[in-house]
Design an enzyme around this catalytic site. Structure first.
Site, PDB file in Angstrom:
ATOM      1  CE  LYS A 275      40.069  44.979  33.664  1.00  0.00           C
ATOM      2  NZ  LYS A 275      40.353  46.199  34.430  1.00  0.00           N
TER       3      LYS A 275
ATOM      4  NE  ARG B 258      45.431  46.885  31.649  1.00  0.00           N
ATOM      5  CZ  ARG B 258      45.230  46.829  32.965  1.00  0.00           C
ATOM      6  NH1 ARG B 258      45.154  45.686  33.596  1.00  0.00           N
ATOM      7  NH2 ARG B 258      45.093  47.944  33.656  1.00  0.00           N
TER       8      ARG B 258
ATOM      9  NE  ARG C 246      39.462  52.755  40.761  1.00  0.00           N
ATOM     10  CZ  ARG C 246      39.658  51.895  39.767  1.00  0.00           C
ATOM     11  NH1 ARG C 246      38.855  50.874  39.597  1.00  0.00           N
ATOM     12  NH2 ARG C 246      40.661  52.050  38.932  1.00  0.00           N
TER      13      ARG C 246
ATOM     14  NE  ARG D 114      43.884  52.338  41.196  1.00  0.00           N
ATOM     15  CZ  ARG D 114      43.553  51.399  40.318  1.00  0.00           C
ATOM     16  NH1 ARG D 114      42.703  50.454  40.641  1.00  0.00           N
ATOM     17  NH2 ARG D 114      44.087  51.418  39.123  1.00  0.00           N
TER      18      ARG D 114
ATOM     19  NE  ARG E 238      44.322  53.525  35.148  1.00  0.00           N
ATOM     20  CZ  ARG E 238      43.439  53.628  36.147  1.00  0.00           C
ATOM     21  NH1 ARG E 238      43.263  54.781  36.753  1.00  0.00           N
ATOM     22  NH2 ARG E 238      42.738  52.588  36.525  1.00  0.00           N
TER      23      ARG E 238
HETATM   24  P1  AMP Z   1      44.446  47.774  37.076  1.00  0.00           P
HETATM   25  O1  AMP Z   1      44.278  47.681  38.557  1.00  0.00           O
HETATM   26  O2  AMP Z   1      44.181  46.466  36.388  1.00  0.00           O
HETATM   27  O3  AMP Z   1      43.649  48.908  36.472  1.00  0.00           O
HETATM   28  O4  AMP Z   1      45.998  48.104  36.787  1.00  0.00           O
HETATM   29  C1  AMP Z   1      46.584  49.273  37.250  1.00  0.00           C
HETATM   30  C2  AMP Z   1      47.884  49.545  36.494  1.00  0.00           C
HETATM   31  O5  AMP Z   1      48.777  48.443  36.699  1.00  0.00           O
HETATM   32  C3  AMP Z   1      47.736  49.673  34.985  1.00  0.00           C
HETATM   33  O6  AMP Z   1      47.388  50.988  34.587  1.00  0.00           O
HETATM   34  C4  AMP Z   1      49.139  49.284  34.524  1.00  0.00           C
HETATM   35  O7  AMP Z   1      50.061  50.348  34.724  1.00  0.00           O
HETATM   36  C5  AMP Z   1      49.519  48.178  35.499  1.00  0.00           C
HETATM   37  N1  AMP Z   1      49.116  46.842  35.010  1.00  0.00           N
HETATM   38  C6  AMP Z   1      48.200  45.997  35.541  1.00  0.00           C
HETATM   39  N2  AMP Z   1      48.108  44.869  34.839  1.00  0.00           N
HETATM   40  C7  AMP Z   1      48.997  44.995  33.811  1.00  0.00           C
HETATM   41  C8  AMP Z   1      49.365  44.166  32.710  1.00  0.00           C
HETATM   42  N3  AMP Z   1      48.803  42.972  32.492  1.00  0.00           N
HETATM   43  N4  AMP Z   1      50.333  44.643  31.864  1.00  0.00           N
HETATM   44  C9  AMP Z   1      50.926  45.826  32.049  1.00  0.00           C
HETATM   45  N5  AMP Z   1      50.598  46.663  33.049  1.00  0.00           N
HETATM   46  C10 AMP Z   1      49.649  46.251  33.928  1.00  0.00           C
END
Ligand code: AMP
Length: 187
Positions: A13, A88, A127, A133, A144
């Protein structure tokens, strides 16, 4: 055009949100990217978020809500945006509804990029090798996905009930997926 991109970690995404935001000339707001950059720069936000991210947990709502409020109030958000990784959970979705109402705005589309779980783990491990990461190791990946299924999945119904949900098959060629998103929002 204002859009939300939903979908499990590893669905692509972020990639699609990046491509589509450039094509439509609107900003791409990724809360994950903002948090990773805060951690890298050792800001107060980064310090507060790091332990949650490293475990694959959601960071507390108030932190991401502040990020979104701040970002959406900037002038380059006026012509539209793609939210990638926010909301989220249902609480965040309701806060977003309030923010939008206060700005007399609404979301046009919620794009759900769908990929089966077994494919996600393979993609995320790949990845991890490429990008390094810290939240892409197998234990954290599994958490996750669990957090996604428990907290984020209910949003699919939330936006379906608002009649703005678009399901997109996230398996296949990147260009084809982009085209299917673009054609579905032009309908
Ligand atoms: P992402 O890059 O979107 O996969 O986000 C990586 C990590 O950032 C997630 O596993 C969460 O720990 C944190 N994170 C990102 N967006 C949110 C959100 N809207 N609410 C809470 N945690 C978030």
């Amino acid at each position: 055009m204002r859009m939300i991109f939903l979908g499990p970690p590893g669905a692509g995404k972020g990639t699609q949100a990046g491509i589509i935001s450039e094509k439509l000339n609107i900003i791409h707001v990724s809360t994950g990217e903002i948090l990773r950059s805060a951690i890298k720069n050792e800001t107060e936000l980064g310090k507060q978020a790091k332990s949650y991210i490293d475990k694959g947990e959601l960071v507390p709502d108030r932190l991401v809500v502040d990020i979104i409020k701040d970002r959406l109030s900037q002038s380059d958000a006026e012509s539209g945006y793609i939210l990638d990784g926010f909301p989220r959970n249902l609480e965040q979705a309701k806060v977003l509804d309030d923010i939008l109402a206060s700005m007399s705005q609404k979301i046009d589309h919620a794009i759900n990029v769908d990929v089966p779980d077994n494919e996600l783990v393979v993609r995320l491990l790949e990845r991890a090798r490429k990008e390094g990461r810290t939240d892409d190791n197998e234990t954290v990946i599994k958490n996750r996905l669990k957090v996604y299924n428990e907290s984020t999945l209910p949003l699919i119904n939330y936006y379906k009930e608002k009649n703005i949900l678009i399901d997109i098959d996230g398996v296949g060629d990147i260009d084809e997926i982009t085209n299917s998103i673009l054609s579905s929002i032009r309908k």
